[in-house]
Design a protein around this motif. Structure first.
Motif, short mmCIF file in Angstrom:
data_model
loop_
_atom_site.label_atom_id
_atom_site.label_comp_id
_atom_site.label_asym_id
_atom_site.label_seq_id
_atom_site.Cartn_x
_atom_site.Cartn_y
_atom_site.Cartn_z
N GLY A 15 0.80 -1.21 0.00
CA GLY A 15 0.00 0.00 0.00
C GLY A 15 0.83 1.25 0.00
N VAL A 16 0.13 2.38 0.08
CA VAL A 16 0.73 3.71 0.01
C VAL A 16 0.06 4.60 1.05
CG1 VAL A 16 0.92 5.81 -1.42
CG2 VAL A 16 1.37 3.56 -2.43
N THR A 17 0.85 5.45 1.66
CA THR A 17 0.35 6.47 2.59
C THR A 17 0.87 7.83 2.16
OG1 THR A 17 0.24 4.92 4.44
CG2 THR A 17 0.35 7.26 4.99
N GLY A 50 2.13 0.41 5.62
CA GLY A 50 2.44 -0.63 6.59
C GLY A 50 1.76 -1.95 6.34
N ARG A 51 1.00 -2.09 5.25
CA ARG A 51 0.22 -3.32 5.03
C ARG A 51 1.11 -4.56 4.96
NH1 ARG A 51 -0.97 -7.58 5.03
NH2 ARG A 51 -2.68 -8.73 4.03
N GLY A 52 2.20 -4.51 4.26
CA GLY A 52 3.04 -5.69 4.09
C GLY A 52 4.25 -5.73 4.99
N ALA A 53 4.28 -4.91 6.03
CA ALA A 53 5.47 -4.75 6.86
C ALA A 53 5.62 -5.88 7.88
CB ALA A 53 5.42 -3.41 7.59
N LEU A 54 6.88 -6.14 8.25
CA LEU A 54 7.24 -7.05 9.33
C LEU A 54 8.09 -6.29 10.33
CD1 LEU A 54 8.30 -10.29 7.40
CD2 LEU A 54 6.31 -10.06 8.89
N VAL A 105 4.41 6.49 11.35
CA VAL A 105 5.54 5.59 11.08
C VAL A 105 5.05 4.31 10.42
CG1 VAL A 105 5.40 4.64 13.43
CG2 VAL A 105 7.53 4.44 12.13
N ALA A 106 5.81 3.83 9.45
CA ALA A 106 5.63 2.50 8.87
C ALA A 106 6.76 1.62 9.42
CB ALA A 106 5.69 2.56 7.35
N VAL A 107 6.37 0.55 10.13
CA VAL A 107 7.31 -0.23 10.96
C VAL A 107 7.65 -1.53 10.26
CG1 VAL A 107 7.71 -1.15 13.26
CG2 VAL A 107 6.11 0.76 12.96
N ASN A 108 8.88 -1.62 9.74
CA ASN A 108 9.32 -2.79 8.97
C ASN A 108 10.80 -3.09 9.26
OD1 ASN A 108 8.78 -4.78 6.80
ND2 ASN A 108 10.22 -3.57 5.60
N PRO A 109 11.23 -3.13 10.53
CA PRO A 109 12.65 -3.24 10.84
C PRO A 109 13.14 -4.68 10.97
CG PRO A 109 11.46 -2.93 12.86
CD PRO A 109 10.42 -2.95 11.74
#
Length: 336
Positions: free
Chosen positions: A29-31, A154-158, A183-187
């Motif tokens: 997705g997009v924000t 953040g839809r596909g984040a881990l 924040v988009a959390v994908n660390p």
């Protein structure tokens, strides 16, 4: 005690709206963040594998130092096209810089992307990745109210080996001064302590906003990079495969250089909420935006005022990270 705004979202900062596109088939997705006018901005990058667009335009030594919109997207390099869509749509609204009266408006639309290509969504898009169109749609959907969790960028984040997500938080500093974070959390690192349920950010939680979980006090030292073999199997120990993408915003009258300092201070929010952070494999990037509506103290006291705003921004970012993951926890896992 300082309290969140009425929405506990970055849009508690007056003049700011946020829109998402979330695609369950692609699992991405997009924000888009849309200010009500051009805002001062800068950026700070601490990760070793960033992916972005127009970041240099926000450095204080360069000419621009402001933006008309900001885009966070999944899709790795393909997600950068979302900013193309936003730029074209804004130009059609006559939003942007004009070199000559008869030339098209040129919007400044910085962007940062995260890697979600390995989450088993349908990425068979051939020569037409969907991100450009998603950018246009997310801009059109911008509103003061927006969802958090497994949505938008953040839809596909881990987060480590667990579900990531998109989070937001705000804080009122008094006298009409507001600070917020998104924040988009994908660390690579984990947002959870060794018990696997309480958040590293728990000391900064306000009113149970991410579950009120507390560590039991008997936790030992956790591995520096938890579940290393699992991360390797997911292909995440590679530069650019992970990141935390963040935006902090305020309504103070900051210069571009002061926005840079705000972004630097806000990076501490990532370090408080994610262990470890800023790795060679991450692309940790923090943008800072300021509307200029509230005049801070001048002279010798101004750095003190900026320090207060920066400290609040770091707290908001730590809270936003935990809020985003907490909101995404009950969503279906990304690899099913």
């Amino acid at each position: 005690m300082l309290q969140p705004g009425p929405l506990n979202l970055i849009t508690d900062v007056p003049g700011l709206k946020v829109g998402h596109v979330t695609d369950e088939r692609v699992r991405s997705g997009v924000t888009v963040l849309r200010p009500d006018k051009v805002w001062r901005a800068s950026v700070d990058v601490r990760g070793g594998g960033p992916g972005g667009r127009e970041l240099a335009a926000l450095e204080p030594e360069n000419m621009i130092g402001e933006l008309h919109a900001l885009v966070l997207a999944g899709g790795s390099v393909f997600g950068l096209a979302a900013a193309d869509g936003v730029a074209v749509a804004l130009s059609q609204e006559n939003v942007g810089v004009r070199v000559q009266p008869w030339t098209p408006a040129i919007p400044v639309v910085p962007s940062a992307v995260l890697h979600d290509l390995a989450n088993h969504g349908d990425k068979d898009w051939g020569l037409e990745p969907p991100y450009r169109q998603w950018g246009i749609e997310a801009l059109a959907a911008a509103s003061e109210r927006f969802a958090i969790g497994a949505v938008g960028a953040g839809r596909g984040a881990l987060a480590g080996t667990r579900r990531g997500g998109l989070g937001s938080a705000s804080l009122g500093l008094g006298d009409g001064l507001w600070v917020g974070a998104l924040v988009a959390v994908n660390p690579v690192g984990s947002v959870y302590m060794a018990d696997g349920r309480s958040f590293w950010a728990w000391p900064w939680e306000i009113d149970g906003e991410f579950g009120g979980r507390r560590p039991d006090g008997t936790l030992g030292h956790r591995d520096p990079v938890p579940q290393l073999s699992r991360l390797e199997s997911l292909g995440r120990l590679q530069a650019g495969a992970n990141t935390t993408l963040a935006v902090v915003a305020c309504n103070a009258d900051l210069s571009t250089a002061e926005c840079k300092r705000l972004a630097i201070m806000a990076q501490d929010g990532i370090a408080r909420a994610i262990r470890p952070a800023h790795l060679p494999f991450d692309g940790d990037t923090v943008f800072a935006m300021a509307s200029g509506a509230r005049v801070l103290e001048q002279g010798a006291r101004r750095p003190v005022a900026l320090s207060i705003v920066g400290s609040a921004a770091a707290d908001c970012l730590a809270r936003a990270i935990a809020r985003g993951v907490y909101a995404a926890e009950d969503h279906a896992t990304p690899n099913t």
